[in-house]
Scaffold this active site. Structure first.
Site, PDB file in Angstrom:
ATOM      1  N   ASP A  37       1.323  -1.458   0.096  1.00  0.00           N
ATOM      2  CA  ASP A  37      -0.405   0.309   0.124  1.00  0.00           C
ATOM      3  C   ASP A  37       1.017   1.657   0.025  1.00  0.00           C
ATOM      4  O   ASP A  37       2.332   1.895   0.726  1.00  0.00           O
ATOM      5  CB  ASP A  37      -1.181   0.019   1.096  1.00  0.00           C
ATOM      6  N   GLU A  38      -0.003   2.561  -0.396  1.00  0.00           N
ATOM      7  CA  GLU A  38       0.672   3.281   0.098  1.00  0.00           C
ATOM      8  C   GLU A  38       2.123   3.750  -0.759  1.00  0.00           C
ATOM      9  O   GLU A  38       2.675   4.666  -0.117  1.00  0.00           O
ATOM     10  CB  GLU A  38       0.561   4.342   0.774  1.00  0.00           C
TER      11      GLU A  38
END
EC number: 3.2.1.52
Length: 504
Positions: free
Chosen positions: A307-308
């Site tokens: 993620d991210e």
């Protein structure tokens, strides 16, 4: 004083048939498997002064615990009967354990004496995966704290514990092949608080304890982003931090430092870090780490994050997660990854996606999540504006964040996991998970304020049929109110939300 009309059964069972009267528990004379008896003794000890005796035979027992056939005939199912004695039959050891948890909830003090109502319960879970997450990277929590978290979650019939072991702020697990990870990158936490890490023996003890409560441990090593801590130990493995305007403005707003290459990071900004995707040594690192984690993890899952990765190009991200999912699969585990990994066409077949977008998907989140199913995997639903336990209950609540939503108990309860991602069949939803990110939680008491009672709402979503008549907010709020005496007796630091008519 009589039994309350709304028995504090969370999650609500598949079938409940209640009769008049109750069975007095003058003593807990129990016959059954040692583990189940121990679970019952432990559960009752925190609330009652009932003496515990081990009955020589079922005929001599007031409470009989056994593994056998159930009406549901499915794993984790159980039957509970209360007449002139208590009989609990589990389809397996897990089902028996869950039946014991239901009996714990039924036990009620009436006129100074403990009893359970005459009742027949047949029960089985809706979803196979009922998860709760603890982030030990932003703030570290020791083995005893994790055990406490397991105790309180398993009592609500959660069966998976996701430990977020690595992030920008710290690396929390001993890795023999890369010893500097814990020597140099584990000493601190967010806000400059004290850090820590688990030795392999610590980790094995957590795994063992979770298994004793029928919870499977899901370890996460977050890659290729959320990796600043790796660079504190091995700077040659990570890129220089990407300092965006958003990171600068958030750092100024929160009075937190910006990340500096090779130095411990105590803020909680995201998206600035990445391993060096073009370096072959990076994949030696990934293979070593995932192999060692897999070797001490008996459960089937290995979470690799994903993620991210905001400073990583789409091409580099695809290169990395294609290889990383395959490396994870080569350990014999099923890879799990956050939903962004679904943007990549050639991830390892069967990889499970964890959806953290909103109940009403934004951007490409739903498409990314659906790709896991197209590749033969399934989905764990963690809609951030419903399940994220680190969000505030209200705007003025002293703990938590608000970036996903303000989530009161009713909002946590009223969502449907199978209705979030269009085009994905209900059978492709493996289950749900409620994550607790620890930016603002410095103690386990802080954690429990944010987790309870919302974890009870998610436990019911994961276990109880969506169409059951009792699956309403009004029913839930009345039933969860009845857990207050047990939580108080057991020292659970729950938030007494004004939404709930709490019982004394």
């Amino acid at each position: 004083m009589a039994f309350p009309e709304s028995l504090p059964l969370i999650p609500f069972p598949t079938s409940v048939r209640r009769a008049e009267g109750a069975l007095a528990l003058t003593s807990a004379r129990v016959n059954g498997p040692d583990d189940a008896v121990a679970a019952l003794r432990e559960g009752f000890a925190a609330r009652t002064s009932l003496p515990f005796d081990s009955a020589a035979s079922a005929d001599d027992a007031q409470i009989v615990l056994q593994v056998g056939s159930t009406s549901a005939g499915t794993p984790e199912s159980y039957e509970l009967r209360v007449g002139d004695r208590v009989e609990i039959t589990g389809a397996d050891e897990a089902g028996l354990f869950y039946g014991v948890q239901t009996l714990r909830q039924l036990a009620h003090e009436v006129d100074g004496a403990w009893s359970v109502p005459h009742i027949e319960i047949d029960d089985a879970p809706r979803f196979a995966y009922r998860g709760i997450m603890l982030d030990v990277a932003r703030h570290f929590f020791g083995v005893d704290d994790v055990k406490r978290y397991i105790d309180n979650a398993s009592a609500l019939k959660y069966n998976h514990l996701h430990l977020h072991l690595t992030d920008d702020q710290g690396w929390r697990l001993q890795i023999d092949a890369w010893p500097l990870l814990t020597e140099k990158a584990a000493s601190s936490s967010a806000l400059g608080d004290e850090g820590g890490f688990y030795t392999k023996d610590d980790y094995r003890e957590i795994v063992r304890y979770a298994a004793s409560k029928h919870m499977v441990l899901v370890p996460e090593v977050d890659l290729p982003g959320h990796t600043h801590a790796i660079g504190v130990a091995y700077p040659e493995l990570v890129e220089a931090p990407v300092i965006s305007d958003l990171l600068i403005s958030e750092g100024e707003r929160l009075n937190q430092p910006l990340p500096v290459a090779g130095q411990v990071y105590t803020g909680w900004g995201v998206g600035h870090s990445s391993v060096r995707i073009g370096e072959e040594r990076t994949y030696d690192f990934v293979r070593d780490v995932l192999t060692e984690v897999a070797e001490i993890t008996p459960g089937p899952y290995l979470h690799i994050g994903g993620d991210e990765s905001l400073g990583t190009t789409a091409e580099d991200f695809a290169t990395f997660v294609t290889r990383a999912t395959r490396i994870a699969a080569e350990t014999g585990k099923t890879p799990v990854a956050w939903h962004e990994v679904g943007a990549v066409s050639d991830i390892a077949e069967g990889t499970i996606g964890q959806y953290w977008g909103k109940v009403t998907p934004e951007g490409s989140h739903a498409e990314e999540a659906a790709h896991f199913v197209a590749r033969g995997g399934s989905l764990i639903m963690s809609a951030s504006d419903a399940t994220y336990l680190d969000m505030k209950y209200g705007a003025d609540f002293p703990l938590g964040l608000v970036w996903a939503a303000i989530i009161n108990v009713q909002k946590a309860y009223e969502w449907e996991p199978t209705a979030v991602v269009p085009g994905v069949p209900a059978e492709a939803i493996l289950g749900i998970e409620a994550p607790l990110w620890s930016e603002t939680t410095r103690t386990m008491a802080d954690v429990e304020q944010l987790v309870f009672p919302r974890a009870a709402a998610h436990a019911e979503t994961a276990w109880s049929a969506a169409t059951a008549p009792e699956r309403t907010w009004d029913s839930f709020r009345a039933r969860v109110a009845g857990l207050a005496p047990a939580w108080k007796a057991e020292g659970v630091n729950f938030y007494a939300s004004e939404e709930i008519p709490w019982q004394n």
